[in-house]
Write a protein that holds these residues in place. Structure first.
Motif, PDB file in Angstrom:
ATOM      1  N   ARG A 127      43.342  32.011  78.467  1.00 28.93           N
ATOM      2  CA  ARG A 127      43.070  30.637  78.032  1.00 28.93           C
ATOM      3  C   ARG A 127      43.876  30.212  76.811  1.00 28.93           C
ATOM      4  O   ARG A 127      44.044  29.026  76.552  1.00 28.93           O
ATOM      5  CB  ARG A 127      41.592  30.470  77.701  1.00 28.93           C
ATOM      6  CG  ARG A 127      40.676  30.067  78.841  1.00 28.93           C
ATOM      7  CD  ARG A 127      40.443  31.160  79.818  1.00 28.93           C
ATOM      8  NE  ARG A 127      39.314  30.828  80.732  1.00 28.93           N
ATOM      9  CZ  ARG A 127      38.999  31.559  81.777  1.00 28.93           C
ATOM     10  NH1 ARG A 127      39.677  32.668  82.061  1.00 28.93           N
ATOM     11  NH2 ARG A 127      37.981  31.214  82.547  1.00 28.93           N
ATOM     12  N   GLY A 128      44.360  31.159  76.032  1.00 31.46           N
ATOM     13  CA  GLY A 128      44.945  30.808  74.741  1.00 31.46           C
ATOM     14  C   GLY A 128      46.454  30.755  74.708  1.00 31.46           C
ATOM     15  O   GLY A 128      47.043  29.923  74.028  1.00 31.46           O
ATOM     16  N   GLY A 129      47.114  31.697  75.404  1.00 25.72           N
ATOM     17  CA  GLY A 129      48.559  31.741  75.356  1.00 25.72           C
ATOM     18  C   GLY A 129      49.077  32.398  74.092  1.00 25.72           C
ATOM     19  O   GLY A 129      48.308  32.905  73.261  1.00 25.72           O
ATOM     20  N   HIS A 130      50.380  32.358  73.929  1.00 26.14           N
ATOM     21  CA  HIS A 130      51.004  33.190  72.899  1.00 26.14           C
ATOM     22  C   HIS A 130      50.753  32.711  71.483  1.00 26.14           C
ATOM     23  O   HIS A 130      50.835  33.501  70.537  1.00 26.14           O
ATOM     24  CB  HIS A 130      52.516  33.294  73.191  1.00 26.14           C
ATOM     25  CG  HIS A 130      53.378  32.460  72.298  1.00 26.14           C
ATOM     26  ND1 HIS A 130      54.021  32.978  71.206  1.00 26.14           N
ATOM     27  CD2 HIS A 130      53.702  31.143  72.343  1.00 26.14           C
ATOM     28  CE1 HIS A 130      54.722  32.025  70.607  1.00 26.14           C
ATOM     29  NE2 HIS A 130      54.548  30.911  71.271  1.00 26.14           N
ATOM     30  N   MET A 131      50.424  31.445  71.268  1.00 19.14           N
ATOM     31  CA  MET A 131      50.167  30.949  69.915  1.00 19.14           C
ATOM     32  C   MET A 131      48.713  31.069  69.499  1.00 19.14           C
ATOM     33  O   MET A 131      48.367  30.723  68.364  1.00 19.14           O
ATOM     34  CB  MET A 131      50.597  29.487  69.799  1.00 19.14           C
ATOM     35  CG  MET A 131      52.087  29.274  69.729  1.00 19.14           C
ATOM     36  SD  MET A 131      52.534  27.574  69.310  1.00 19.14           S
ATOM     37  CE  MET A 131      52.182  26.729  70.848  1.00 19.14           C
ATOM     38  N   HIS A 132      47.854  31.527  70.416  1.00 17.84           N
ATOM     39  CA  HIS A 132      46.431  31.602  70.104  1.00 17.84           C
ATOM     40  C   HIS A 132      45.872  32.960  70.511  1.00 17.84           C
ATOM     41  O   HIS A 132      44.876  33.060  71.209  1.00 17.84           O
ATOM     42  CB  HIS A 132      45.682  30.454  70.789  1.00 17.84           C
ATOM     43  CG  HIS A 132      46.211  29.115  70.402  1.00 17.84           C
ATOM     44  ND1 HIS A 132      47.123  28.425  71.177  1.00 17.84           N
ATOM     45  CD2 HIS A 132      45.998  28.351  69.310  1.00 17.84           C
ATOM     46  CE1 HIS A 132      47.434  27.289  70.580  1.00 17.84           C
ATOM     47  NE2 HIS A 132      46.763  27.224  69.442  1.00 17.84           N
ATOM     48  N   LEU A 133      46.533  34.001  70.042  1.00 17.24           N
ATOM     49  CA  LEU A 133      46.083  35.365  70.298  1.00 17.24           C
ATOM     50  C   LEU A 133      44.885  35.667  69.406  1.00 17.24           C
ATOM     51  O   LEU A 133      44.878  35.337  68.222  1.00 17.24           O
ATOM     52  CB  LEU A 133      47.208  36.362  70.008  1.00 17.24           C
ATOM     53  CG  LEU A 133      48.520  36.136  70.758  1.00 17.24           C
ATOM     54  CD1 LEU A 133      49.592  37.083  70.233  1.00 17.24           C
ATOM     55  CD2 LEU A 133      48.336  36.305  72.265  1.00 17.24           C
ATOM     56  N   PHE A 134      43.876  36.299  69.989  1.00 19.70           N
ATOM     57  CA  PHE A 134      42.682  36.656  69.222  1.00 19.70           C
ATOM     58  C   PHE A 134      42.200  38.014  69.699  1.00 19.70           C
ATOM     59  O   PHE A 134      41.907  38.201  70.876  1.00 19.70           O
ATOM     60  CB  PHE A 134      41.583  35.608  69.408  1.00 19.70           C
ATOM     61  CG  PHE A 134      40.316  35.936  68.657  1.00 19.70           C
ATOM     62  CD1 PHE A 134      40.264  35.783  67.285  1.00 19.70           C
ATOM     63  CD2 PHE A 134      39.196  36.400  69.318  1.00 19.70           C
ATOM     64  CE1 PHE A 134      39.111  36.090  66.573  1.00 19.70           C
ATOM     65  CE2 PHE A 134      38.032  36.722  68.624  1.00 19.70           C
ATOM     66  CZ  PHE A 134      37.994  36.553  67.249  1.00 19.70           C
ATOM     67  N   ASP A 135      42.142  38.961  68.774  1.00 16.60           N
ATOM     68  CA  ASP A 135      41.758  40.324  69.130  1.00 16.60           C
ATOM     69  C   ASP A 135      40.725  40.847  68.140  1.00 16.60           C
ATOM     70  O   ASP A 135      41.077  41.303  67.052  1.00 16.60           O
ATOM     71  CB  ASP A 135      42.993  41.227  69.125  1.00 16.60           C
ATOM     72  CG  ASP A 135      42.657  42.662  69.516  1.00 16.60           C
ATOM     73  OD1 ASP A 135      41.585  42.874  70.123  1.00 16.60           O
ATOM     74  OD2 ASP A 135      43.453  43.562  69.213  1.00 16.60           O
ATOM     75  N   PRO A 136      39.442  40.784  68.486  1.00 18.36           N
ATOM     76  CA  PRO A 136      38.419  41.284  67.563  1.00 18.36           C
ATOM     77  C   PRO A 136      38.499  42.788  67.327  1.00 18.36           C
ATOM     78  O   PRO A 136      38.023  43.276  66.302  1.00 18.36           O
ATOM     79  CB  PRO A 136      37.095  40.898  68.252  1.00 18.36           C
ATOM     80  CG  PRO A 136      37.436  40.683  69.679  1.00 18.36           C
ATOM     81  CD  PRO A 136      38.858  40.199  69.703  1.00 18.36           C
TER      82      PRO A 136
END
Length: 352
Positions: A127-136
């Protein structure tokens, strides 16, 4: 000479940092090189896959990886030097050009690549793509909004301190973003509350197509740190070992509860602001390839006896194997079901 990052002076002097790190152990220097090579190998693979099916002509909406793409080739020394001092318990907020920091901070290559390809197995389920990476898992995030990562880094640093830990946050932005309100508000609040934050400014000299000298009143954004009573230092020449040395001081200061610091690095954007950028605004393009930090560092390590042909080959082969595995994983992963477009957008089943 580098600025001292001690807490003794309320308004530390801000000076330039030259080449440093000559006393680093060989294994640390090799690790820095390995991180830089892995990051570059990843970017080269994304570059290849991104352009593979954008024709005829150049259609930004076509292909396996549609949309804009901002690659970090040339800026690897910043991420490698800073992240060498972090664990995955520390937080990193990066920019819209985030892959080198994600790689250096240990984000899973398979999940990151799948996210870039918009696949269900990605970090954000495509859903986010390369500019919205999120890794908890590694406390890593990034955003396409300029300077957006600075305020969230303060929130995480505040939480880390309230929990009584020595965990820290690293907030990364570009030199153009240092003119944004969020940059100054964040420095002010972090200094006021003595938060465990390391602010990093990547000065690649170009805010999209605008030269730093045409947009910024000060010669170095590191000078701005003194206005908030915190240490600031500028590292010249895209020098990974100098970055490593300054980051060691800033991270130690933050972990010790002595407050924030700012490190600006004179780095290099080897490719366009985005893929498809003709870069007609850059008069220095012909000299860029000769400033590539990876072969320069490789030569330095060869002369020091840290690298030889066999070690270089091993490092590059290992990086290529990891990256190609991640690309294959992404390509073989399913795309999200359009009927689930609203799934994972909002928290579900949370207690009121």
């Amino acid at each position: 000479m580098s600025t001292s990052l001690s807490a003794a002076a309320p308004v530390p002097e801000t000076t330039d940092s030259g080449s440093a790190g000559s006393h680093l152990p060989d294994e640390v220097r090799l690790s820095l090189y390995e991180t830089m090579v892995l990051s570059r190998t990843f970017e080269e693979a994304i570059l290849r896959e991104y352009h593979a099916d954008k024709g005829p002509g150049f259609d930004i909406g076509k292909g396996l990886v549609p949309g804009e793409m901002h690659l970090s080739a040339g800026q690897e020394p910043v991420a490698a030097g800073v992240c060498a001092h972090l664990t995955t318990d520390d937080a990193v907020t990066a920019t819209h050009r985030p892959h080198h920091f994600a790689v250096a901070h240990g984000v899973d290559l398979r999940k990151m690549t799948a996210e870039i390809f918009g696949r269900e197995t990605g970090l954000g389920r495509g859903r986010g793509g390369h500019m919205h990476l999120f890794d908890p898992d590694t406390h890593f995030s990034c955003s396409g909004i300029i300077a957006e990562g600075y305020p969230p880094a303060l929130g995480m640093a505040f939480a880390f301190r309230r929990r009584g830990t020595d965990r820290i946050a690293v907030a990364v932005t570009g030199e153009g973003a240092a003119n944004q309100g969020a940059f100054h508000e964040s420095l002010n609040l972090a200094a006021l509350w003595r938060l465990p934050v390391v602010f990093v400014v990547e000065d690649n000299e170009w805010g999209i197509s605008v030269a730093r000298t045409a947009s910024t009143a000060v010669a170095s954004n590191a000078d701005r740190a003194a206005g908030y009573g915190i240490p600031g230092v500028r590292v010249e020449d895209n020098d990974v070992e100098a970055v490593h040395a300054e980051a060691a001081k800033a991270v130690a200061r933050a972990r010790a509860g002595e407050g924030p610091s700012l490190i600006e690095v004179a780095t290099l954007r080897m490719w366009g602001h985005f893929e498809g950028d003709a870069q007609g605004y850059r008069p220095e393009l012909d000299s860029v390839a000769g400033l590539d930090p990876i072969p320069r560092y490789e030569q330095r390590l060869r002369e020091a006896g840290v690298l030889d042909d066999a070690v270089v080959a091993r490092v590059k082969e290992s990086a290529s194997a990891r990256v190609e595995d991640a690309v294959a994983f992404a390509k073989s992963s399913p795309t999200p079901d359009p009927t689930d477009v609203m799934t994972y957008v909002f928290a579900e089943g949370a207690a009121r």
